[in-house]
Design a protein around this motif. Structure first.
Motif, PDB file in Angstrom:
ATOM      1  N   ASP A 421       0.855  -1.182   0.000  1.00 56.27           N
ATOM      2  CA  ASP A 421       0.000   0.000   0.000  1.00 56.27           C
ATOM      3  C   ASP A 421       0.894   1.236   0.000  1.00 56.27           C
ATOM      4  N   VAL A 422       1.041   1.858  -1.165  1.00 56.60           N
ATOM      5  CA  VAL A 422       1.960   2.991  -1.316  1.00 56.60           C
ATOM      6  C   VAL A 422       1.479   4.192  -0.516  1.00 56.60           C
ATOM      7  N   ASN A 423       0.151   4.444  -0.463  1.00 60.01           N
ATOM      8  CA  ASN A 423      -0.367   5.574   0.318  1.00 60.01           C
ATOM      9  C   ASN A 423       0.051   5.471   1.777  1.00 60.01           C
ATOM     10  N   GLU A 424      -0.083   4.274   2.349  1.00 64.53           N
ATOM     11  CA  GLU A 424       0.287   4.060   3.748  1.00 64.53           C
ATOM     12  C   GLU A 424       1.787   4.258   3.944  1.00 64.53           C
ATOM     13  N   LEU A 425       2.584   3.709   3.015  1.00 65.32           N
ATOM     14  CA  LEU A 425       4.038   3.814   3.149  1.00 65.32           C
ATOM     15  C   LEU A 425       4.502   5.265   3.021  1.00 65.32           C
ATOM     16  N   VAL A 426       3.905   6.031   2.083  1.00 62.93           N
ATOM     17  CA  VAL A 426       4.280   7.437   1.905  1.00 62.93           C
ATOM     18  C   VAL A 426       3.937   8.238   3.154  1.00 62.93           C
ATOM     19  N   ALA A 427       2.810   7.913   3.790  1.00 65.25           N
ATOM     20  CA  ALA A 427       2.442   8.599   5.033  1.00 65.25           C
ATOM     21  C   ALA A 427       3.471   8.332   6.130  1.00 65.25           C
ATOM     22  N   GLU A 428       3.994   7.100   6.196  1.00 68.61           N
ATOM     23  CA  GLU A 428       5.037   6.775   7.170  1.00 68.61           C
ATOM     24  C   GLU A 428       6.305   7.569   6.882  1.00 68.61           C
ATOM     25  N   LYS A 430       6.524  10.494   5.440  1.00 69.39           N
ATOM     26  CA  LYS A 430       6.314  11.889   5.855  1.00 69.39           C
ATOM     27  C   LYS A 430       6.539  12.032   7.356  1.00 69.39           C
ATOM     28  N   HIS A 431       6.043  11.075   8.133  1.00 67.74           N
ATOM     29  CA  HIS A 431       6.225  11.125   9.592  1.00 67.74           C
ATOM     30  C   HIS A 431       7.708  11.081   9.956  1.00 67.74           C
ATOM     31  N   LEU A 432       8.480  10.229   9.260  1.00 66.68           N
ATOM     32  CA  LEU A 432       9.915  10.138   9.528  1.00 66.68           C
ATOM     33  C   LEU A 432      10.644  11.415   9.115  1.00 66.68           C
ATOM     34  N   LEU A 433      10.232  11.997   7.965  1.00 63.20           N
ATOM     35  CA  LEU A 433      10.917  13.177   7.440  1.00 63.20           C
ATOM     36  C   LEU A 433      10.697  14.397   8.331  1.00 63.20           C
ATOM     37  N   ARG A 434       9.554  14.471   8.997  1.00 60.34           N
ATOM     38  CA  ARG A 434       9.237  15.645   9.795  1.00 60.34           C
ATOM     39  C   ARG A 434      10.286  15.896  10.869  1.00 60.34           C
ATOM     40  N   ARG A 435      11.024  14.787  11.255  1.00 60.26           N
ATOM     41  CA  ARG A 435      12.056  14.926  12.292  1.00 60.26           C
ATOM     42  C   ARG A 435      13.357  15.485  11.735  1.00 60.26           C
ATOM     43  N   THR A 436      13.568  15.349  10.418  1.00 59.91           N
ATOM     44  CA  THR A 436      14.864  15.739   9.836  1.00 59.91           C
ATOM     45  C   THR A 436      14.776  16.944   8.905  1.00 59.91           C
ATOM     46  N   ILE A 443       5.949  20.071   3.610  1.00 61.53           N
ATOM     47  CA  ILE A 443       5.818  18.734   3.032  1.00 61.53           C
ATOM     48  C   ILE A 443       4.359  18.503   2.666  1.00 61.53           C
ATOM     49  N   GLU A 444       4.114  18.188   1.401  1.00 62.72           N
ATOM     50  CA  GLU A 444       2.751  17.956   0.924  1.00 62.72           C
ATOM     51  C   GLU A 444       2.644  16.574   0.299  1.00 62.72           C
ATOM     52  N   LEU A 445       1.605  15.817   0.681  1.00 59.42           N
ATOM     53  CA  LEU A 445       1.319  14.515   0.087  1.00 59.42           C
ATOM     54  C   LEU A 445       0.098  14.641  -0.809  1.00 59.42           C
ATOM     55  N   PRO A 458       8.869  -3.381   0.446  1.00 58.61           N
ATOM     56  CA  PRO A 458       8.470  -2.130   1.119  1.00 58.61           C
ATOM     57  C   PRO A 458       9.606  -1.465   1.879  1.00 58.61           C
ATOM     58  N   HIS A 459      10.487  -2.257   2.478  1.00 57.64           N
ATOM     59  CA  HIS A 459      11.600  -1.659   3.238  1.00 57.64           C
ATOM     60  C   HIS A 459      12.536  -0.890   2.315  1.00 57.64           C
ATOM     61  N   GLU A 460      12.872  -1.486   1.158  1.00 52.43           N
ATOM     62  CA  GLU A 460      13.788  -0.812   0.231  1.00 52.43           C
ATOM     63  C   GLU A 460      13.116   0.388  -0.430  1.00 52.43           C
ATOM     64  N   LEU A 461      11.784   0.307  -0.656  1.00 52.79           N
ATOM     65  CA  LEU A 461      11.063   1.462  -1.204  1.00 52.79           C
ATOM     66  C   LEU A 461      11.094   2.614  -0.211  1.00 52.79           C
ATOM     67  N   GLN A 462      10.916   2.311   1.070  1.00 48.60           N
ATOM     68  CA  GLN A 462      10.983   3.367   2.084  1.00 48.60           C
ATOM     69  C   GLN A 462      12.361   4.020   2.093  1.00 48.60           C
ATOM     70  N   ASN A 463      13.429   3.201   2.002  1.00 46.04           N
ATOM     71  CA  ASN A 463      14.790   3.759   1.943  1.00 46.04           C
ATOM     72  C   ASN A 463      14.962   4.664   0.734  1.00 46.04           C
ATOM     73  N   ALA A 464      14.425   4.216  -0.436  1.00 49.50           N
ATOM     74  CA  ALA A 464      14.571   5.005  -1.664  1.00 49.50           C
ATOM     75  C   ALA A 464      13.860   6.348  -1.527  1.00 49.50           C
ATOM     76  N   LEU A 465      12.628   6.361  -0.980  1.00 48.45           N
ATOM     77  CA  LEU A 465      11.884   7.612  -0.827  1.00 48.45           C
ATOM     78  C   LEU A 465      12.564   8.551   0.166  1.00 48.45           C
ATOM     79  N   ILE A 466      13.124   8.001   1.221  1.00 48.59           N
ATOM     80  CA  ILE A 466      13.836   8.847   2.182  1.00 48.59           C
ATOM     81  C   ILE A 466      15.082   9.442   1.539  1.00 48.59           C
ATOM     82  N   ASN A 467      15.808   8.650   0.748  1.00 48.60           N
ATOM     83  CA  ASN A 467      16.983   9.162   0.031  1.00 48.60           C
ATOM     84  C   ASN A 467      16.597  10.325  -0.873  1.00 48.60           C
ATOM     85  N   LEU A 468      15.535  10.138  -1.672  1.00 49.36           N
ATOM     86  CA  LEU A 468      15.101  11.187  -2.598  1.00 49.36           C
ATOM     87  C   LEU A 468      14.643  12.424  -1.831  1.00 49.36           C
ATOM     88  N   SER A 469      13.939  12.233  -0.728  1.00 45.70           N
ATOM     89  CA  SER A 469      13.429  13.369   0.044  1.00 45.70           C
ATOM     90  C   SER A 469      14.556  14.153   0.705  1.00 45.70           C
TER      91      SER A 469
END
Length: 721
Positions: A421-428, A430-436, A443-445, A458-469
């Motif tokens: 579920d990409v929507n759920e993962l993207v929301a997670e 955003k929560h992680l990014l708010r700290r950094t 930040i807009e979703l 899903p774990h590697e996708l989360q890493n990729a999105l955090i890298n890009l962000s």
């Protein structure tokens, strides 16, 4: 007509000659640039290897120095204690022949190889003279470490072997000179890595900043420790700050060679890679001969067609079309050849990366696992002792992350794709990014309620999105807007061919920023490994390369669009999950209350690396399991054939002895139906991973692993398998 015939042929001959010359010159320039770039990649790899190797030795020498300061060197009891410390340092340093300590008089008083070492006089060695003359500095991990010129070892079991002394000053409590702690780095260990990455018809090496040879591949004993300041290759090195390129004549053949070099270890050392210009231009010469041949053929065709024009004027158009077709075929062939060379280069780099990752992850498993155990017992110890142990833990974690990134861009990481579920993962995310992310960045979703589920790890996708962000954050130092948007997309044949995607349905995730953008001349290189525009020490150059490798390994792709002053958008294309794919991604597989829960089951442990096997066995026993150890697959199968019953087989994928972990597991399950299997590996090839994905039903614990992950994975396999 004859004059027109001669004039037109002369004109075409000159035109073809100029065209071939210009194309060949441009092609030669591109080939040389690529050769320099390849050498710079090798030099960068050497730089990182040197940095990591010396950092590890520095940590060991720091421990040896601190223990010498605490225990002392004066009494026999103190020297016996220091002997055990030196043994411990050597046990975890596979690249080092020996650790020893020289007292203030220049005598060897402590050695990892001998409890009562011969008091060999080392007072005239480079390291003793250097540290004795060095002014007092604060004792820390950043204090001066000397890498001496190589020499043949004079004593110990390694006598006669080429070694590189790496040393640190040992002070008395008042800061005065007490002696020197020395580690003898194995030349053979360095050459294994150097030989693996050395270019064909080339050389790689390590120099001191004043241009003395420390190590070189191919190895030549007569070159060790010589001063090459006066040779043409390194005349201008002292005028550079980071590294660069140079060209000179080889000493023996007097032929041109090209070189790339980098400074490392606080600019005390230089690494370099070179190759002959003749070898670099080998493919270019073949293309030049082919171009001249095609030019001659075109010229012959034109003459024949010109004669035909005199007879039949109407054939002129056919001749022009034939010439255009020949030129297009030539360009297409050159493009295919370039793609093939790039593919071979990435495969070779991936194999090298995997081999390094396998051995490195074994060491990191032991280092991180044991330092966790050490930290658990240091709560009542002084702060400086706990901080030193924590430095080791942080260094190990950084090394593990670097290994993970190397495997990602080389597409050698085992993926576990599932309907996500990409929507759920993207929301997670955003929560992680708010700290950094700073408050001046919004930040807009933008989510889609009808968004399909992506077939992805899903774990590697989360890493990729955090890298890009985080890259987007760095592009907006004065604030701006970060947007993450997800949508469904259908790729047709034309769009797929243009963007290297198979036709079908995809989920596309776009990460956009309003930052300063990327110049056009830089944009084409952003996915290249080790390429970075950040300042030195601010990035490894593997972030976007890792994202690209992950997207391609996931059967998707990544595209980047940017305008200077306007911002950047990175689009990640991921395949849509079908109804037959795995269950949608949920939360963590185990709660924290189960993390360290053990059991009493019988476990057969198969691992050929002694240090990893001992660590894993101790961890399993500490969790309450009954453990039987084996160092190879044949011995494990013999135990099962003898009637021994086990609840779980815990085996490394890559084993010595001719039997892989996968083969051991298949045969063991035949001999004992119902036996549960858990694999471990720091780098998996095709034994349990195919097309970058774990085989169905396979459970893998990736190295380096910690006690928490081991306990959780064991219970998951034993309870739910």
């Amino acid at each position: 007509m004859k004059i027109l015939f001669l004039a037109s042929n002369l004109f075409i001959a000159v035109l073809l000659s100029v065209t071939i010359y210009l194309l060949a010159s441009d092609d030669r320039e591109r080939v040389m640039e690529k050769a320099y770039t390849d050498l710079e990649l090798v030099a960068t790899a050497l730089q990182e290897h040197t940095q990591q190797t010396l950092r590890a030795l520095d940590l060991n020498l720091s421990q040896l120095t601190l223990q010498a300061l605490r225990i002392g060197l004066d009494t026999e009891q103190a020297r016996e204690a220091m002997h055990q410390v030196a043994i411990n340092r050597q046990t975890i340093s596979s690249n080092t022949y020996a650790f020893y300590v020289i007292d203030s008089a220049g005598r060897v008083v402590v050695s990892s190889q001998d409890a009562d070492p011969e008091p060999v006089d080392q007072s005239s060695t480079e390291e003793f003279l250097f540290h004795k003359a060095t002014l007092l500095e604060p004792l820390s991990l950043q204090a001066n470490v000397l890498v001496s010129k190589p020499r043949l070892a004079e004593f110990g079991s390694h006598r006669g072997q080429w070694v590189i002394p790496v040393s640190r000053r040992v002070p008395f409590e008042d800061g005065s000179f007490a002696g020197v702690a020395v580690a003898l780095l194995s030349m053979e260990h360095l050459l294994v890595f150097y030989d693996a990455i050395r270019p064909d018809d080339g050389a790689v090496g390590l120099l001191t900043a004043d241009s003395h040879v420390i190590a070189r591949s191919p190895f030549e004993a007569q070159l060790m420790a010589i001063d090459i300041t006066d040779t043409s290759q390194f005349i201008e090195l002292n005028n550079t700050e980071v590294g660069g390129r140079t060209v000179d004549l080889t000493y023996l053949q007097n032929a041109p060679r090209i070189s790339a070099f980098r400074y490392t270890w606080n600019d005390q050392l230089i690494v370099y890679a070179n190759m002959s210009e003749f070898a670099a231009l080998q493919d270019w010469r073949r293309r030049l001969v082919a171009s001249v041949g095609i030019g001659g053929l075109i010229m012959a065709l034109f003459i024949g067609i010109s004669i035909g024009i005199i007879i039949v004027v109407g054939r002129q158009r056919q001749t022009v079309e034939a010439q255009k077709f020949a030129l297009e075929e030539l360009r297409a062939r050159q493009q295919v050849e370039a793609q093939l060379r790039q593919s071979h280069k990435m495969d070779a780099l991936g194999q090298l990366t995997g081999g390094i990752a396998h051995d490195f992850n074994n060491l990191l498993t032991v280092i991180l696992g044991n330092i966790d155990d050490v930290l658990e017992h240091l709560h009542d110890k002084p702060e400086h002792i706990r901080s030193q142990a924590d430095v080791i833990r942080l260094a190990g974690e950084r090394a593990a992350e670097l290994t993970h990134r190397l495997l990602a861009f080389a597409r050698r990481q085992p993926l576990d794709p599932r309907a996500t579920d990409v929507n759920e993962l993207v929301a997670e995310v955003k929560h992680l990014l708010r700290r950094t992310v700073k408050e001046n960045i919004q930040i807009e979703l933008i989510v889609n309620d009808n968004l399909g589920k992506a077939l992805v790890d899903p774990h590697e996708l989360q890493n990729a999105l955090i890298n890009l962000s985080l890259n987007a954050r760095d592009a907006m130092p004065d604030g701006g807007k970060l947007t993450i948007e997800a949508a469904n997309i259908e790729v047709d044949e034309e769009y797929g061919e243009r963007n290297q995607l198979k036709p079908g349905h995809y989920v596309v995730i776009a990460v956009s920023d309003t930052g300063y953008g990327i110049p056009a001349d830089v944009l084409a290189s952003v996915f290249d490994p080790f390429f970075t525009t950040k300042a030195e020490g601010k990035g490894s150059g593997l972030g976007l390369a890792m994202v690209y490798g992950f997207a391609r390994q996931s059967q998707g792709n990544v595209k980047i669009y940017s305008e200077t002053g306007e911002g950047t958008t990175v689009r990640l294309y991921l395949p849509l999950a079908s109804k037959s794919d795995a269950t949608i991604r949920g939360g963590q597989s185990s709660s924290s209350s189960r993390v360290n829960r053990g059991g009493s089951e019988r476990v057969l442990l198969v691992e050929d690396d002694d240090l990893v096997r001992h660590y894993a066995s101790a961890s399993l026993k500490g969790l309450g399991y009954q453990v039987t150890e084996c160092s190879n697959g044949a011995g494990a199968l013999d135990l099962i054939r003898a009637g021994n019953q086990f609840d779980l087989l815990f085996t490394d994928v890559v084993l010595t002895g001719g039997i892989s972990g996968k083969e051991v597991a298949l045969e063991a399950v035949k001999l004992q139906p119902g036996l549960k299997v858990l694999y471990m590996s720091g780098y998996t090839e095709n034994a349990i991973v195919h097309h970058g994905r774990l085989d169905p039903g396979v459970h893998l614990l990736s190295k380096p692993f910690r006690l928490r992950a081991l306990a959780e994975k064991l219970r998951m396999v034993l309870d739910n398998y």
